[in-house]
Design a protein around this motif. Structure first.
Motif, PDB file in Angstrom:
ATOM      1  N   MET A   1       0.832  -1.203   0.000  1.00  0.00           N
ATOM      2  CA  MET A   1       0.000   0.000   0.000  1.00  0.00           C
ATOM      3  C   MET A   1       0.867   1.254   0.000  1.00  0.00           C
ATOM      4  O   MET A   1       0.582   2.218  -0.711  1.00  0.00           O
ATOM      5  N   ARG A   2       1.935   1.249   0.786  1.00  0.00           N
ATOM      6  CA  ARG A   2       2.815   2.415   0.836  1.00  0.00           C
ATOM      7  C   ARG A   2       3.479   2.626  -0.522  1.00  0.00           C
ATOM      8  O   ARG A   2       3.538   3.749  -1.024  1.00  0.00           O
ATOM      9  N   ALA A   3       3.969   1.551  -1.131  1.00  0.00           N
ATOM     10  CA  ALA A   3       4.607   1.667  -2.444  1.00  0.00           C
ATOM     11  C   ALA A   3       3.612   2.194  -3.476  1.00  0.00           C
ATOM     12  O   ALA A   3       3.949   3.056  -4.299  1.00  0.00           O
ATOM     13  N   ALA A   4       2.390   1.704  -3.435  1.00  0.00           N
ATOM     14  CA  ALA A   4       1.365   2.174  -4.370  1.00  0.00           C
ATOM     15  C   ALA A   4       1.023   3.638  -4.103  1.00  0.00           C
ATOM     16  O   ALA A   4       0.859   4.423  -5.040  1.00  0.00           O
ATOM     17  N   ALA A   5       0.931   4.022  -2.829  1.00  0.00           N
ATOM     18  CA  ALA A   5       0.629   5.416  -2.486  1.00  0.00           C
ATOM     19  C   ALA A   5       1.723   6.347  -2.985  1.00  0.00           C
ATOM     20  O   ALA A   5       1.445   7.411  -3.538  1.00  0.00           O
ATOM     21  N   VAL A   6       2.969   5.940  -2.814  1.00  0.00           N
ATOM     22  CA  VAL A   6       4.095   6.752  -3.294  1.00  0.00           C
ATOM     23  C   VAL A   6       4.024   6.884  -4.816  1.00  0.00           C
ATOM     24  O   VAL A   6       4.150   7.986  -5.364  1.00  0.00           O
TER      25      VAL A   6
ATOM     26  N   MET B   1      -0.570  12.668  -8.902  1.00  0.00           N
ATOM     27  CA  MET B   1      -1.980  12.941  -8.599  1.00  0.00           C
ATOM     28  C   MET B   1      -2.127  13.283  -7.120  1.00  0.00           C
ATOM     29  O   MET B   1      -1.203  13.073  -6.335  1.00  0.00           O
ATOM     30  N   SER B   2      -3.279  13.780  -6.767  1.00  0.00           N
ATOM     31  CA  SER B   2      -3.528  14.188  -5.385  1.00  0.00           C
ATOM     32  C   SER B   2      -3.695  12.971  -4.480  1.00  0.00           C
ATOM     33  O   SER B   2      -3.960  11.856  -4.950  1.00  0.00           O
ATOM     34  N   GLN B   3      -3.582  13.216  -3.197  1.00  0.00           N
ATOM     35  CA  GLN B   3      -3.789  12.140  -2.230  1.00  0.00           C
ATOM     36  C   GLN B   3      -5.239  11.673  -2.256  1.00  0.00           C
ATOM     37  O   GLN B   3      -5.514  10.489  -2.054  1.00  0.00           O
ATOM     38  N   ARG B   4      -6.162  12.582  -2.513  1.00  0.00           N
ATOM     39  CA  ARG B   4      -7.571  12.184  -2.603  1.00  0.00           C
ATOM     40  C   ARG B   4      -7.784  11.210  -3.762  1.00  0.00           C
ATOM     41  O   ARG B   4      -8.478  10.206  -3.627  1.00  0.00           O
ATOM     42  N   ASP B   5      -7.195  11.526  -4.927  1.00  0.00           N
ATOM     43  CA  ASP B   5      -7.336  10.626  -6.080  1.00  0.00           C
ATOM     44  C   ASP B   5      -6.653   9.293  -5.815  1.00  0.00           C
ATOM     45  O   ASP B   5      -7.183   8.232  -6.144  1.00  0.00           O
TER      46      ASP B   5
ATOM     47  N   PHE C   1      -8.061   9.709   1.960  1.00  0.00           N
ATOM     48  CA  PHE C   1      -6.850  10.483   1.686  1.00  0.00           C
ATOM     49  C   PHE C   1      -6.015  10.621   2.948  1.00  0.00           C
ATOM     50  O   PHE C   1      -4.795  10.731   2.882  1.00  0.00           O
ATOM     51  N   GLN C   2      -6.667  10.550   4.125  1.00  0.00           N
ATOM     52  CA  GLN C   2      -5.915  10.588   5.377  1.00  0.00           C
ATOM     53  C   GLN C   2      -5.027   9.348   5.506  1.00  0.00           C
ATOM     54  O   GLN C   2      -3.889   9.441   5.959  1.00  0.00           O
ATOM     55  N   ARG C   3      -5.549   8.201   5.083  1.00  0.00           N
ATOM     56  CA  ARG C   3      -4.756   6.974   5.140  1.00  0.00           C
ATOM     57  C   ARG C   3      -3.575   7.063   4.172  1.00  0.00           C
ATOM     58  O   ARG C   3      -2.481   6.589   4.487  1.00  0.00           O
ATOM     59  N   ILE C   4      -3.806   7.677   3.019  1.00  0.00           N
ATOM     60  CA  ILE C   4      -2.703   7.872   2.078  1.00  0.00           C
ATOM     61  C   ILE C   4      -1.615   8.711   2.736  1.00  0.00           C
ATOM     62  O   ILE C   4      -0.425   8.395   2.653  1.00  0.00           O
ATOM     63  N   SER C   5      -2.023   9.756   3.433  1.00  0.00           N
ATOM     64  CA  SER C   5      -1.056  10.611   4.134  1.00  0.00           C
ATOM     65  C   SER C   5      -0.279   9.810   5.170  1.00  0.00           C
ATOM     66  O   SER C   5       0.939   9.974   5.304  1.00  0.00           O
TER      67      SER C   5
ATOM     68  N   GLY D   1      -8.878   2.687  -2.653  1.00  0.00           N
ATOM     69  CA  GLY D   1     -10.021   2.317  -1.821  1.00  0.00           C
ATOM     70  C   GLY D   1      -9.831   2.655  -0.352  1.00  0.00           C
ATOM     71  O   GLY D   1     -10.352   1.960   0.518  1.00  0.00           O
ATOM     72  N   VAL D   2      -9.054   3.715  -0.081  1.00  0.00           N
ATOM     73  CA  VAL D   2      -8.846   4.181   1.289  1.00  0.00           C
ATOM     74  C   VAL D   2      -9.045   5.693   1.318  1.00  0.00           C
ATOM     75  O   VAL D   2      -9.144   6.342   0.271  1.00  0.00           O
TER      76      VAL D   2
END
Length: 163
Positions: free
Chosen positions: A91-96, A102-106, A115-119, A112-113
């Motif tokens: 998940m971290r690798a995909a988020a990076v 793109m934005s954290q919201r996108d 944007f706070q979880r992405i942060s 499927g999480v």
């Protein structure tokens, strides 16, 4: 504090408690959550000690099938923890990768999480550094925002009419 091992064995609806280090010290408890207190009191009576100074380790005697089932549970918990760690890293690798363009919201929507979880996945130091330097696109958006806008003030009559 004196510590004692206490063997607990089912006897009907009760747990029979035995202290191997003190021959002749026995007690019983209806449930395991009250076994430590019952054993400490029995030990205190036999040794003339204060029950509050006695530490007991309750060791339930379980049959082979039950011990095997508990070992299966322990293995399953370890496997789950390992799988959760693999998922967290993926998940971290995909988020990076996603937040590179793109934005954290996108990115959150795609994964499927929230944007706070992405942060959280990006970790604060990396997110703070990215925010401080800003991408060209984000810097342009921020620069054009505040200077052209005039605050809108609504009158109370307008608020009532729109309510």
């Amino acid at each position: 504090m004196t510590a004692y091992r206490v063997n607990a064995r089912r006897s009907g609806d009760w747990w029979a408690l035995e202290v191997p280090d003190l021959p002749g010290v026995f007690s019983q408890a209806k449930r395991l959550d009250s076994a430590a207190r019952a054993a400490a009191e029995a030990i205190a009576v036999m040794t003339d000690a204060d029950a509050g100074t006695i530490d007991v380790d309750i060791v339930p005697e379980l049959d082979r099938a039950t011990r095997s089932a508990l070992a299966d549970v322990a293995r399953a918990k370890r496997a789950r923890a390992e799988a959760e760690e693999v998922e967290r890293q993926a998940m971290r690798a995909a988020a990076v990768a996603l937040t590179n363009d793109m934005s954290q919201r996108d990115a959150g929507r795609i994964l499927g999480v929230s944007f706070q979880r992405i942060s959280q996945l990006l970790a604060l130091p990396a997110a703070a550094a990215r925010k401080a330097r800003g991408s060209g696109r984000e810097a342009t958006k921020r620069a054009g925002r505040g200077s052209d806008l005039v605050p809108v003030q609504r009158s109370r009559s307008h608020e009532r009419a729109s309510a």
